[in-house]
Design a protein around this motif. Sequence first.
Motif, PDB file in Angstrom:
ATOM      1  N   ALA A  86      15.046  39.107  11.909  1.00  0.00           N
ATOM      2  CA  ALA A  86      14.900  40.181  10.917  1.00  0.00           C
ATOM      3  C   ALA A  86      15.412  39.725   9.555  1.00  0.00           C
ATOM      4  N   ALA A  87      16.525  38.999   9.570  1.00  0.00           N
ATOM      5  CA  ALA A  87      17.133  38.565   8.309  1.00  0.00           C
ATOM      6  C   ALA A  87      16.224  37.567   7.585  1.00  0.00           C
ATOM      7  N   MET A  88      15.654  36.660   8.355  1.00  0.00           N
ATOM      8  CA  MET A  88      14.813  35.632   7.752  1.00  0.00           C
ATOM      9  C   MET A  88      13.526  36.215   7.184  1.00  0.00           C
ATOM     10  N   ALA A  89      13.185  37.406   7.645  1.00  0.00           N
ATOM     11  CA  ALA A  89      11.955  38.041   7.170  1.00  0.00           C
ATOM     12  C   ALA A  89      12.140  38.739   5.830  1.00  0.00           C
ATOM     13  N   VAL A  90      13.378  38.902   5.416  1.00  0.00           N
ATOM     14  CA  VAL A  90      13.629  39.594   4.147  1.00  0.00           C
ATOM     15  C   VAL A  90      13.212  38.701   2.982  1.00  0.00           C
ATOM     16  N   GLU A  91      12.412  39.270   2.062  1.00  0.00           N
ATOM     17  CA  GLU A  91      11.828  38.516   0.959  1.00  0.00           C
ATOM     18  C   GLU A  91      12.843  37.677   0.183  1.00  0.00           C
ATOM     19  N   LYS A 123      13.373  33.531  -0.195  1.00  0.00           N
ATOM     20  CA  LYS A 123      13.380  32.847  -1.472  1.00  0.00           C
ATOM     21  C   LYS A 123      14.585  31.903  -1.590  1.00  0.00           C
ATOM     22  N   HIS A 124      15.728  32.358  -1.111  1.00  0.00           N
ATOM     23  CA  HIS A 124      16.956  31.584  -1.307  1.00  0.00           C
ATOM     24  C   HIS A 124      17.144  30.455  -0.309  1.00  0.00           C
TER      25      HIS A 124
END
Length: 818
Positions: A786-791, A795-796
């Motif tokens: 879920a965390a890796m899916a956050v835009e 980016k970071h």
Amino acid sequence: MKNYDSKKIEPKWQKKWKSQGLYKAEDFDKDKEKFYCLVEFPYPSGEGLHIGHAFTMTGADVYARKKRMDGYNVLFPMGYDAFGLPAENYAIKMGIHPSVAVKQNTETFRRQMEELAFSFDWDREVNTTDPDYYRWTQWIFVKLFEKGLAYKEEKPINWCPSCKIGLANEEVVDGKCERCGAEATKKNLSQWIVKITDYADRLIDGLEQTDFVKKVEMAQVNWIDRKQWIDINYPIKGTDREIVVSTTRPDTNFGSTFVVLAPEHPLVSEITNPDSDLHKEVDISDETVKKVKDYVVETKKKSEVERMVIDRKKTGVFTELYAVNRIDGREMPVYVTDFVLSTIGTGAVVGVPGHDMRDFEFAQKFDLPVMRVVVGSDGDTSPVTKRGQVQEEDGKMINSGFLDGMDIHKATEKMMDYIEKKGWGKRTIRYHLRDWIFSRQHYWGEPIPMVNCEKCGWVPVPEDQLPVVLPQVEKYEPTDTGESPLAVMTDWVNTECPKCGGPAKRETDTMPNWAGSDWYFLRYLDNQNDKELADMKKMEYWMPVDVYLGGDEHNTLHLLYSRFIYQFLWDIGAVPKSIPEPYYRRVSHGVILGPDGQRMSKSRGNVIVPDDMAKEYGVDVLRTYMMFMGPFEGTMAWNDNALKGVQRFVNRFNTYIQGAADKSDKGVEVAVSKLVRKVSDDLDSFQYNTAIAAMMETLNEIEGKKISKKNAKVMVQIFAPFAPYLTEELWEILGCKGSVHVTSWPKVDESVLADEEIEIPIQINGKVRGTVKVSPDVSEKAVREAAMAVENVKKHVEGKDIKKFIYVPGRIVTIVSP
RNA sequence: GGGCGAGUGGUGGAAUAGGCAGACACGCGGGUCUCAAAAACCCGUCCUAGCAAUAGGGUGAGGGUUCGAUUCCCUCCUCGCCCACCA
């Protein structure tokens, strides 16, 4: 929006509550656990209840109400500590008997406390000036006397030459009489003294049985201040005599260069008396005798306060005597000086000017050598000292023979052993705590129940003749002689000796303020008992006090005195053997300052009167505001605007709850459940300000949504401890029977909270880059996805290695990438 | 001098078994309602850049430990309370 009408609902519920007896504490209740919640009782002054009382009592009341709703059998009593100077001064001025003023004042206080909706059990009220009460205060004194813990002695006391009255230490402020501002002096008067020092060790050790906040515990320990001393004998050159010098720091002995005596020291009176044995052994010039004599006379003129002013210039006189330091054979000159106090140690001190500022100042003045024997971590060995250098924690010994290189604590031990082994001195434990001067030359106090017989000496009034009732006098004014106003009542003073029946005189001094408050918490348990202080079974049931709320100003006086008296009562079997300490937990309350941030005082014109505030805003708003101002232990300035903010909240709360519907909208039930959890926790730990903030926050969140009657009731219940009137009214409006204040505290519905998703922040290299919503029991793997899916996260971390992925369940996600 | 405690927006204060700094409230700015005011309600409010998304800085000062510090450690500064010529 309509404001709730406090003027209408307050009298309505006050009347109903009075007839219902909602807050009665039940002796020996078997179904519920007991809880004794005590708040310091007030001195009922003519001005009525002040805001500090209202604040403290509200804090206690909220706690008591919560405990009651938690299902405890709560004892929450109130009374009056009504002996004391203000009533006496008022009597002197107005010619009204103090008891009349006290009656008026207590009635005002009771009315005000009822209006503020404090849930006291009024059936248990006590008043220290009631003869049925002070009978037992006197009884305790008789017991102290019988056990040899009260004795009479001539002692110098603080004296106001203008008021012609003895002053307690606490009545002397900056060396001046608290009442008239005249410079206080000393006067020798025969005083009753109570040997509290016999209990010094137990007063320290007993703290282990309690759960006082650290601040309070430290205040007591420091006040008693138990220290290891050693008294060292120094031979006086040319005589067979010795001077006994006392110190806690014998490690610095190699640095000593002179000896100083207090002007009251017995050796000094021998010096000033040319016929004394001393003068047969050693020659002292007439000139020195005269100088010393003059110096002693000069000293006597000064008040103790004057002598104790810091940084005062050092004065003194050389006695022509020399003391021999047996450790290295050095001869040290002996001086008389007033910076040495006869009441501390043996009244003789060895001067170590390298490591004590006072000694240093003295050495400078009289051109005496200065030597360093301790070196601190800074390595500084210059002979000039700064204040307090002797206290170095980590110092090492130098120039000190067999002590060289040791750390000061070890050196202290070593030197004490050495001196004792040689027979040159003796260890002794000393305390800062002094015996308690128990006599006051005032009218308005408990008469000390003692009779002085020409034949038998001091005889206590027999138990069956107690109380010795304070007689009516014509004049309350103090006398020129330093005697209590009672002394002129010859037909009261002259009596028979209870022992031999011969002519005798009553003690005319009265007890100090603290006497009545020493044991009042016991009388609440059984305030009608005319056989004993309180019934043993009742004490066994209710004691100890579970939580005691009071001010820091009482940490060393009232709190210590009452613990002492309780321990004494324990020793004589007057209180239960199973309960060695009276108070379990002690909580300090804060102080409310005026709107200008200054202490409230009439002269500043910044006084806030609770009555006025209650009239203008309503009791519930006032109570809630006081608890919202800041942390309960804190010092806070009054702010009318913030009060209005609370008023807005209370009005919105009222409107919202009155609009309760059949069903709650989505999210409302969860919000209410969360709130219950938060408020429950906060109330248990006296965090009232955050509890109220949470209620405001929740109302802000759900205000636009519908609330069910069921949820509304819960909201009313958890607000009830703060706002007793409004919540009782709303309870009725919601169609509930009985009083909200005797309902059970709502339970947190964990099932409602269980499926609630939580928001987890995602940190990359220490910076928050986004959040993700997950259910509380989600796996680390799922969170990672879920965390890796956050835009913003993508980016970071794009194109970078992930060195570490940390998931602190329910808290945070941290990603470390180079 | 000793003991205890505290330093966070303009203000009172939230958040410390180390985990989104500034909750809540006041104040301030803007708006709705009103003939007008009060009351009430709505929006905004740590600083810098930007319309914004966002980025950088930020909890008395400096250093350290840590993936991460208002929180723990060291040095220093300031303030408050209590006690005090306690040898």
